[in-house]
Design a protein around this motif. Structure first.
Motif, PDB file in Angstrom:
ATOM      1  N   ALA A  21     -39.765  52.315  38.768  1.00  0.00           N
ATOM      2  CA  ALA A  21     -39.110  51.013  38.957  1.00  0.00           C
ATOM      3  C   ALA A  21     -38.866  50.752  40.447  1.00  0.00           C
ATOM      4  N   ALA A  22     -38.449  51.783  41.165  1.00  0.00           N
ATOM      5  CA  ALA A  22     -38.201  51.627  42.604  1.00  0.00           C
ATOM      6  C   ALA A  22     -39.490  51.240  43.328  1.00  0.00           C
ATOM      7  N   MET A  38     -42.612  44.405  45.168  1.00  0.00           N
ATOM      8  CA  MET A  38     -42.276  42.973  45.030  1.00  0.00           C
ATOM      9  C   MET A  38     -41.496  42.467  46.243  1.00  0.00           C
ATOM     10  N   GLY A  39     -41.236  43.341  47.213  1.00  0.00           N
ATOM     11  CA  GLY A  39     -40.618  42.908  48.468  1.00  0.00           C
ATOM     12  C   GLY A  39     -39.144  43.214  48.605  1.00  0.00           C
ATOM     13  N   ALA A  40     -38.541  43.834  47.586  1.00  0.00           N
ATOM     14  CA  ALA A  40     -37.112  44.160  47.686  1.00  0.00           C
ATOM     15  C   ALA A  40     -36.900  45.380  48.572  1.00  0.00           C
ATOM     16  N   GLU A  41     -35.747  45.413  49.248  1.00  0.00           N
ATOM     17  CA  GLU A  41     -35.302  46.664  49.874  1.00  0.00           C
ATOM     18  C   GLU A  41     -34.700  47.499  48.757  1.00  0.00           C
ATOM     19  N   VAL A  52     -46.306  52.242  48.836  1.00  0.00           N
ATOM     20  CA  VAL A  52     -46.043  50.816  49.066  1.00  0.00           C
ATOM     21  C   VAL A  52     -45.946  50.566  50.570  1.00  0.00           C
ATOM     22  N   ALA A  53     -46.979  49.951  51.115  1.00  0.00           N
ATOM     23  CA  ALA A  53     -47.010  49.708  52.560  1.00  0.00           C
ATOM     24  C   ALA A  53     -45.848  48.802  52.958  1.00  0.00           C
ATOM     25  N   GLY A  54     -45.135  49.187  54.001  1.00  0.00           N
ATOM     26  CA  GLY A  54     -44.042  48.353  54.520  1.00  0.00           C
ATOM     27  C   GLY A  54     -42.761  48.416  53.718  1.00  0.00           C
ATOM     28  N   ALA A  55     -42.668  49.348  52.782  1.00  0.00           N
ATOM     29  CA  ALA A  55     -41.455  49.438  51.955  1.00  0.00           C
ATOM     30  C   ALA A  55     -40.227  49.718  52.829  1.00  0.00           C
ATOM     31  N   VAL A  56     -39.137  48.997  52.562  1.00  0.00           N
ATOM     32  CA  VAL A  56     -37.883  49.254  53.277  1.00  0.00           C
ATOM     33  C   VAL A  56     -36.952  49.966  52.299  1.00  0.00           C
ATOM     34  N   LEU A  73     -42.613  36.240  41.487  1.00  0.00           N
ATOM     35  CA  LEU A  73     -42.218  37.653  41.381  1.00  0.00           C
ATOM     36  C   LEU A  73     -41.755  38.211  42.729  1.00  0.00           C
ATOM     37  N   ASP A  74     -41.584  37.309  43.705  1.00  0.00           N
ATOM     38  CA  ASP A  74     -41.224  37.754  45.054  1.00  0.00           C
ATOM     39  C   ASP A  74     -39.741  38.105  45.143  1.00  0.00           C
ATOM     40  N   LEU A  75     -39.456  39.299  45.623  1.00  0.00           N
ATOM     41  CA  LEU A  75     -38.055  39.717  45.765  1.00  0.00           C
ATOM     42  C   LEU A  75     -37.685  39.956  47.235  1.00  0.00           C
ATOM     43  N   SER A  76     -38.402  39.298  48.140  1.00  0.00           N
ATOM     44  CA  SER A  76     -38.076  39.445  49.560  1.00  0.00           C
ATOM     45  C   SER A  76     -36.634  39.028  49.800  1.00  0.00           C
ATOM     46  N   GLY A  77     -35.944  39.798  50.626  1.00  0.00           N
ATOM     47  CA  GLY A  77     -34.560  39.450  50.961  1.00  0.00           C
ATOM     48  C   GLY A  77     -33.546  39.993  49.975  1.00  0.00           C
ATOM     49  N   LYS A  78     -33.993  40.614  48.909  1.00  0.00           N
ATOM     50  CA  LYS A  78     -33.064  41.163  47.908  1.00  0.00           C
ATOM     51  C   LYS A  78     -32.895  42.668  48.120  1.00  0.00           C
TER      52      LYS A  78
END
Ligand code: NAD
Length: 268
Positions: A23-24, A30-33, A55-59, A3-8
């Motif tokens: 949803a946002a 899940m790690g998405a920007e 969400v801690a660290g949300a970009v 479920l990881d969306l890092s880098g997306k």
């Protein structure tokens, strides 16, 4: 399950409140920007502050724009020429007797509920498909409604717009054959959002009943086939949206998936 969306990078239209905001938040977790959209900069700023707190660290990025016209959609695609995930969530609704729905009402609901998703999908899907081989990847979701199947007598124009979204999503998915890009639609049923009390008040006014009565009738008269017999929460709807955006959902494409509490019986 991945479920990881890092880098997306994800764009969620109409994400200043309601289902879009939920949803946002889910995608950010899940790690998405995530690009937050609403009509005013103030609403976008408030939503971004809310997500950052949850969400801690949300970009997060902001894209204030009215998506009911070409210029508004163009300002978003210009600021963010490519995204990995597009959630066509922006949508308006409200009860109006069929005979009172004017040409302007039909055009207006078409422009915002249908054309916003058409314009953004036409732009972003091409970018998602442009990469060769395994490098192409993308997710597009149209937030439609069970109202596109069980057309509400008091919102025929809305039901039309939601049915159109399902058709467009399926049609756009046909362009993704053999790629890692998917296009699906999600069909919520009645979902409790910030705007629900005002919507109930309008229904009560039209029917000459109290707001309490309008609320009580939601599942006895308007949606009696609901199996859960209650409003879903925005988070319950967002859960399905977020799953479909994940790598884990790679074999679900061109589908219309219901999170309607069981309102639609045996559709096909
Ligand atoms: P909402 O009214 O709570 O939020 C709508 C969002 O869209 C807000 O962020 C608003 O600022 C934005 N928006 C409205 N017009 C816009 C425009 N012209 N340009 C840009 N942004 C605009 O709505 P919701 O209840 O969260 O609904 C979201 C989606 O889910 C809609 O497409 C709706 O049809 C669908 N849906 C909702 C329900 C429900 O019961 N809430 C049920 C089924 C489907």
């Amino acid at each position: 399950m991945d479920l990881d969306l890092s880098g997306k990078l994800a764009l969620v239209t109409g994400s200043t409140r309601g289902i879009g905001l939920a949803a946002a938040k889910g995608l950010a977790a899940m790690g998405a920007e995530v690009i937050i959209n609403g009509r005013t900069q103030d609403a976008v700023d408030k939503a971004m502050a809310d997500i950052a707190e949850t969400v801690a660290g949300a970009v997060l990025h902001g894209a204030a724009a009215d998506l009911s016209h070409e210029a508004g959609c163009g300002s978003v695609t210009e600021a963010f020429p490519a995204v990995d995930i597009l959630i066509n969530n922006t949508g308006v609704y409200g009860p109006k007797p069929f005979f009172d729905i004017t040409d302007e009402d039909w055009q207006s609901i078409f422009d915002i509920n249908v054309m916003s998703g058409v314009r953004l999908t036409r732009h972003y899907l091409q970018g998602m498909l442009a990469e060769d081989g395994d490098d192409n990847w993308g997710r597009i979701i149209f937030v439609s409604s069970e109202a596109g199947i069980v057309v509400p007598v008091e919102m025929v124009h809305y039901g039309f717009s939601k049915g159109a979204q399902m058709v467009i999503a399926r049609g756009a998915a046909e362009s993704t054959k053999g790629t890692n890009v998917t296009v699906n639609s999600v069909l919520p049923g009645p979902t409790w959002v910030e705007a629900t009390p005002a919507n109930l008040a309008e229904r009560a006014r039209l029917q000459g009943i109290t707001v309490e009565e309008a609320m009580a009738r939601a599942f006895t008269e308007r949606r009696p086939t609901s199996l859960i017999q209650r409003y879903a929460s925005a988070e319950e709807v967002a859960n399905l949206i977020c799953y479909l955006c994940s790598k884990a959902a790679s074999a679900t494409n061109g589908a219309a998936l219901r999170v309607d509490g069981g309102i639609v019986g045996n559709p096909f």
